[in-house]
Design a protein around this motif. Structure first.
Motif, PDB file in Angstrom:
ATOM      1  N   LEU A 117     -11.292  -0.757  12.497  1.00 44.84           N
ATOM      2  CA  LEU A 117     -10.557  -0.427  11.172  1.00 44.84           C
ATOM      3  C   LEU A 117      -9.790  -1.642  10.778  1.00 44.84           C
ATOM      4  O   LEU A 117      -9.733  -1.945   9.411  1.00 44.84           O
ATOM      5  N   LYS A 118      -9.266  -2.324  11.411  1.00 43.42           N
ATOM      6  CA  LYS A 118      -8.557  -3.451  11.154  1.00 43.42           C
ATOM      7  C   LYS A 118      -9.385  -4.622  10.250  1.00 43.42           C
ATOM      8  O   LYS A 118      -8.870  -5.194   9.335  1.00 43.42           O
ATOM      9  N   ILE A 120     -11.295  -4.018   8.123  1.00 48.37           N
ATOM     10  CA  ILE A 120     -11.625  -3.736   6.681  1.00 48.37           C
ATOM     11  C   ILE A 120     -10.364  -4.332   5.744  1.00 48.37           C
ATOM     12  O   ILE A 120     -10.545  -4.251   4.559  1.00 48.37           O
ATOM     13  N   LEU A 121      -9.500  -4.748   6.376  1.00 47.13           N
ATOM     14  CA  LEU A 121      -8.106  -5.446   5.473  1.00 47.13           C
ATOM     15  C   LEU A 121      -8.564  -6.747   5.217  1.00 47.13           C
ATOM     16  O   LEU A 121      -9.153  -7.431   5.713  1.00 47.13           O
ATOM     17  N   PRO A 122      -8.077  -6.870   3.636  1.00 47.00           N
ATOM     18  CA  PRO A 122      -8.267  -8.304   3.335  1.00 47.00           C
ATOM     19  C   PRO A 122      -7.763  -9.416   4.091  1.00 47.00           C
ATOM     20  O   PRO A 122      -6.840  -8.966   5.036  1.00 47.00           O
ATOM     21  N   TYR A 125      -3.697  -9.986   5.546  1.00 43.91           N
ATOM     22  CA  TYR A 125      -3.043  -8.732   6.052  1.00 43.91           C
ATOM     23  C   TYR A 125      -2.950  -8.663   7.430  1.00 43.91           C
ATOM     24  O   TYR A 125      -4.060  -8.505   8.031  1.00 43.91           O
ATOM     25  N   ALA A 127      -1.978  -6.180  10.462  1.00 45.96           N
ATOM     26  CA  ALA A 127      -1.429  -4.710  10.499  1.00 45.96           C
ATOM     27  C   ALA A 127      -1.022  -4.841  12.191  1.00 45.96           C
ATOM     28  O   ALA A 127      -1.653  -5.082  13.024  1.00 45.96           O
TER      29      ALA A 127
ATOM     30  N   PHE B  96      -1.649   0.260   2.712  1.00 40.83           N
ATOM     31  CA  PHE B  96      -0.927  -1.025   3.771  1.00 40.83           C
ATOM     32  C   PHE B  96       0.599  -0.843   3.233  1.00 40.83           C
ATOM     33  O   PHE B  96       1.074  -1.304   2.120  1.00 40.83           O
ATOM     34  N   PHE B 134      -2.031   1.511   7.331  1.00 43.00           N
ATOM     35  CA  PHE B 134      -1.686   0.254   8.151  1.00 43.00           C
ATOM     36  C   PHE B 134      -0.226  -0.027   7.757  1.00 43.00           C
ATOM     37  O   PHE B 134       0.235   0.465   6.579  1.00 43.00           O
ATOM     38  N   ARG B 135       0.325  -0.561   8.775  1.00 43.66           N
ATOM     39  CA  ARG B 135       1.771  -0.974   8.513  1.00 43.66           C
ATOM     40  C   ARG B 135       1.858  -2.352   9.002  1.00 43.66           C
ATOM     41  O   ARG B 135       1.172  -2.688  10.119  1.00 43.66           O
ATOM     42  N   LYS B 137       2.617  -6.849   8.132  1.00 44.78           N
ATOM     43  CA  LYS B 137       3.054  -7.892   7.365  1.00 44.78           C
ATOM     44  C   LYS B 137       1.735  -8.557   6.571  1.00 44.78           C
ATOM     45  O   LYS B 137       0.691  -8.639   6.868  1.00 44.78           O
TER      46      LYS B 137
END
Lengths: 141, 141
Positions: A117-118, A120-122, A125, A127, B96, B134-135, B137
């Motif tokens: 899942l992580k 897919i973050l740009p 970012y 998490a 996010f 997501f949480r 930075k």
DNA sequence: CTAGGTGCAAAAGGTTTGCGGTTAA
DNA sequence: TTAACCGCAAACCTTTTGCACCTAG
């Protein structure tokens, strides 16, 4: 509501490594969470905790829960228009809110799922926690 | 804060198909959400709405937002210890929460991603909504 | 015309806080 | 011994509700 030796060590270890004390109330609240893993609200924890510790106060229950959330011993789970619920399941998992019963169920995840899942973050970012929750109906009850 | 013709049609269509009226306040609140897609809280929407409609009340803002959430025009997004936020982005996406700024960002998802997420549910579980958040930075600000 | 919506103020519900007394280390 | 913690009650903040008035259809 007595903690197993192992649970006791986990709790005290986590508290100690955050520079926090072990107290009767914290141990008892942790025990209440472990005894019945049905995602109780703070108020439900309070009711259960009072059975064996009638002097405990609601504010203390909130404080204990907050402490444990900050020590990563407990997850705080939120659903729309619902008070927070608390979950001592530390394994990576998702939640399912059953609209029929109002109950919350843990959903196990395939291996390394949160890692995927992580991805897919740009870029940039970072998490440090992920919440995946479903809302719907769980027939057959 | 005037709605485009298209936004106007979307709003009125959704309201009508739920048997609800179009009102000045509902149009205005929808316009406020579309104008600045930064996931405002109800109170922030209220402040913005009052600029051009000083007579609108906070209760009405809550009512309008609730109505739109129920018509599936707006998503309500919740983060721990935060008031609800509102998001007019109807496409499937994740959120996010940036712990540094307290701001919320939309995260686009690969095609059919929510469908894949649903496939991890055990049989019998029927999800009608999914929340992935997501949480952490987001460096570089 | 009238059911549904609005504005206001008050209440509700969950959570936090301040303070005097207590307790773990 | 003493900083951290607890119990209590009051405060806080977000959200909901009741009611008289208003308005879209």
């Amino acid at each position: 509501m007595n903690l197993t030796k192992k649970a006791h060590e986990i709790l005290n270890g986590a508290l100690a490594s955050s520079g926090l004390r072990s107290t009767r109330q914290r141990e008892h609240v942790f025990g209440v969470l472990l005894a019945q893993r049905d995602h109780p609200t703070a108020d439900e924890v309070y009711v259960r905790a009072k059975v064996e510790m009638p002097s405990i106060s609601l504010a203390t229950v909130y404080n204990c829960l907050e402490t444990m959330v900050e020590c990563d011993l407990v997850r705080q789970v939120n659903f729309e228009r619902e008070p927070s619920r608390f979950c001592p399941n530390l394994a990576e998992h998702a939640h399912f809110y059953d609209e029929t019963s109002g109950r919350v169920f843990d959903i196990d995840l395939p291996n390394e799922f949160f890692g995927k899942l992580k991805s897919i973050l740009p870029p940039q970012y970072e998490a440090n926690s992920i919440e995946l929750s479903f809302r719907g109906k769980k027939p057959g009850h």
